[in-house]
Write a protein that holds these residues in place. Structure first.
Motif, PDB file in Angstrom:
ATOM      1  N   LYS B  37      22.887   0.659 -31.547  1.00  0.00           N
ATOM      2  CA  LYS B  37      22.763   1.193 -32.909  1.00  0.00           C
ATOM      3  C   LYS B  37      21.296   1.433 -33.254  1.00  0.00           C
ATOM      4  N   HIS B  38      20.437   0.503 -32.832  1.00  0.00           N
ATOM      5  CA  HIS B  38      18.994   0.655 -33.085  1.00  0.00           C
ATOM      6  C   HIS B  38      18.469   1.922 -32.406  1.00  0.00           C
ATOM      7  N   GLU B  40      20.046   4.660 -31.757  1.00  0.00           N
ATOM      8  CA  GLU B  40      20.467   5.842 -32.527  1.00  0.00           C
ATOM      9  C   GLU B  40      19.579   6.015 -33.751  1.00  0.00           C
ATOM     10  N   GLN B  41      19.321   4.925 -34.451  1.00  0.00           N
ATOM     11  CA  GLN B  41      18.529   5.002 -35.681  1.00  0.00           C
ATOM     12  C   GLN B  41      17.072   5.357 -35.390  1.00  0.00           C
ATOM     13  N   ALA B  42      16.595   4.978 -34.180  1.00  0.00           N
ATOM     14  CA  ALA B  42      15.200   5.257 -33.817  1.00  0.00           C
ATOM     15  C   ALA B  42      15.066   6.597 -33.091  1.00  0.00           C
ATOM     16  N   SER B  43      16.142   7.384 -33.123  1.00  0.00           N
ATOM     17  CA  SER B  43      16.148   8.681 -32.425  1.00  0.00           C
ATOM     18  C   SER B  43      15.776   8.523 -30.953  1.00  0.00           C
ATOM     19  N   GLN B  44      16.293   7.472 -30.345  1.00  0.00           N
ATOM     20  CA  GLN B  44      16.061   7.215 -28.919  1.00  0.00           C
ATOM     21  C   GLN B  44      17.394   7.152 -28.188  1.00  0.00           C
ATOM     22  N   SER B  45      18.333   7.994 -28.613  1.00  0.00           N
ATOM     23  CA  SER B  45      19.677   7.894 -28.032  1.00  0.00           C
ATOM     24  C   SER B  45      19.712   8.299 -26.565  1.00  0.00           C
ATOM     25  N   GLU B  46      18.612   8.931 -26.054  1.00  0.00           N
ATOM     26  CA  GLU B  46      18.577   9.225 -24.613  1.00  0.00           C
ATOM     27  C   GLU B  46      18.517   7.935 -23.790  1.00  0.00           C
ATOM     28  N   THR B  48      20.514   5.468 -24.402  1.00  0.00           N
ATOM     29  CA  THR B  48      21.829   4.826 -24.503  1.00  0.00           C
ATOM     30  C   THR B  48      22.476   4.654 -23.126  1.00  0.00           C
TER      31      THR B  48
END
Lengths: 153, 83
Positions: B37-38, B40-46, B48
């Protein structure tokens, strides 16, 4: 500066070092008058990877887990092979042409030392918590992918 | 909800040397969910997909997702690449 060194006092030593590994003197460290063969592997930083240029690799390490993994690996290898074994890996910046890992083994006959060193580097790459951040000529960087340690999926 | 400090290693250092996440639950798997979740919120979903292949550790002990989350700093270890 050595971050740590572990040894059983007889069969193996292993450790982490800040910066590049010394590239010489390893034959003396594993010398044994009953051994007639010495095999030494030097892992050296090269100037390219996957089509990209590189000038250095910055190695990130979890010291506690790396110490544990290296020691376990040495215990396993010296149980399988009648060798005297040394393994050392770098932490931090290592320039092109410098060594980031050294594995040296001696044995009475050549096959044990050669196979031990080969198995050691294969296992080190997939078991020891170390990560590579490759530095490009323009100072940009990229983290290299590796082998997952997960065993619960 | 509890706040857990995560030590970042390898590619996760792009987030900082350590971060704190709010964990809804008591297991390492809950820590994984909170870190996802963090990201996603930090725009670091790459990161994941890397997180899915990562393990957690407490001190020099590896943890599995079903293990209880210890009351210590938890390290996140992406796939290893020594040598």
């Amino acid at each position: 500066m050595e971050l740590f060194e572990r040894t059983d006092g007889e069969h193996f030593s292993c450790g982490l070092i800040d910066g590049p590994c010394p590239q010489t003197g390893w034959d003396v460290r594993v010398a044994d008058p009953t051994h007639g063969a010495t095999s030494i592997f030097l892992g050296v930083v090269r100037n390219h990877n996957a089509g990209e240029s590189a000038v250095a690799v910055d190695y990130d390490v979890h010291p506690g887990l790396a110490q544990k993994a290296l020691t376990e690996l040495c215990i396993e290898l010296t149980a399988r092979f009648p060798v005297k074994l040394w393994m050392i890996h770098s932490r931090g910046l290592v320039q092109v042409g410098e060594a980031s890992v050294v594995i040296a083994a001696s044995s009475a006959h050549r096959q044990d030392a050669i196979t031990c060193v080969s198995d050691a580097i294969d296992a080190l790459k997939v078991r020891v918590p170390i990560w590579k951040r490759e530095i490009a000529p323009d100072a940009s960087h990229r983290w290299l992918d590796g082998h997952s340690l997960r065993d619960d999926t | 909800m509890r706040r857990v400090q995560i030590e970042c290693l390898g590619v996760f250092r792009e987030l900082g040397d350590s971060i704190e996440v709010d964990v809804a639950g008591e297991t390492i798997g809950d820590v994984r969910a909170a870190l996802s979740k963090h990201l996603e919120q930090a725009s670091q979903s790459e990161l994941t997909s890397t997180l899915a292949r990562s393990v957690f550790a407490s001190g020099d002990q590896m943890c599995r997702d079903g293990d209880p989350c210890p009351d210590t700093v938890i390290a996140v270890l992406p796939p290893v690449a020594g040598g």
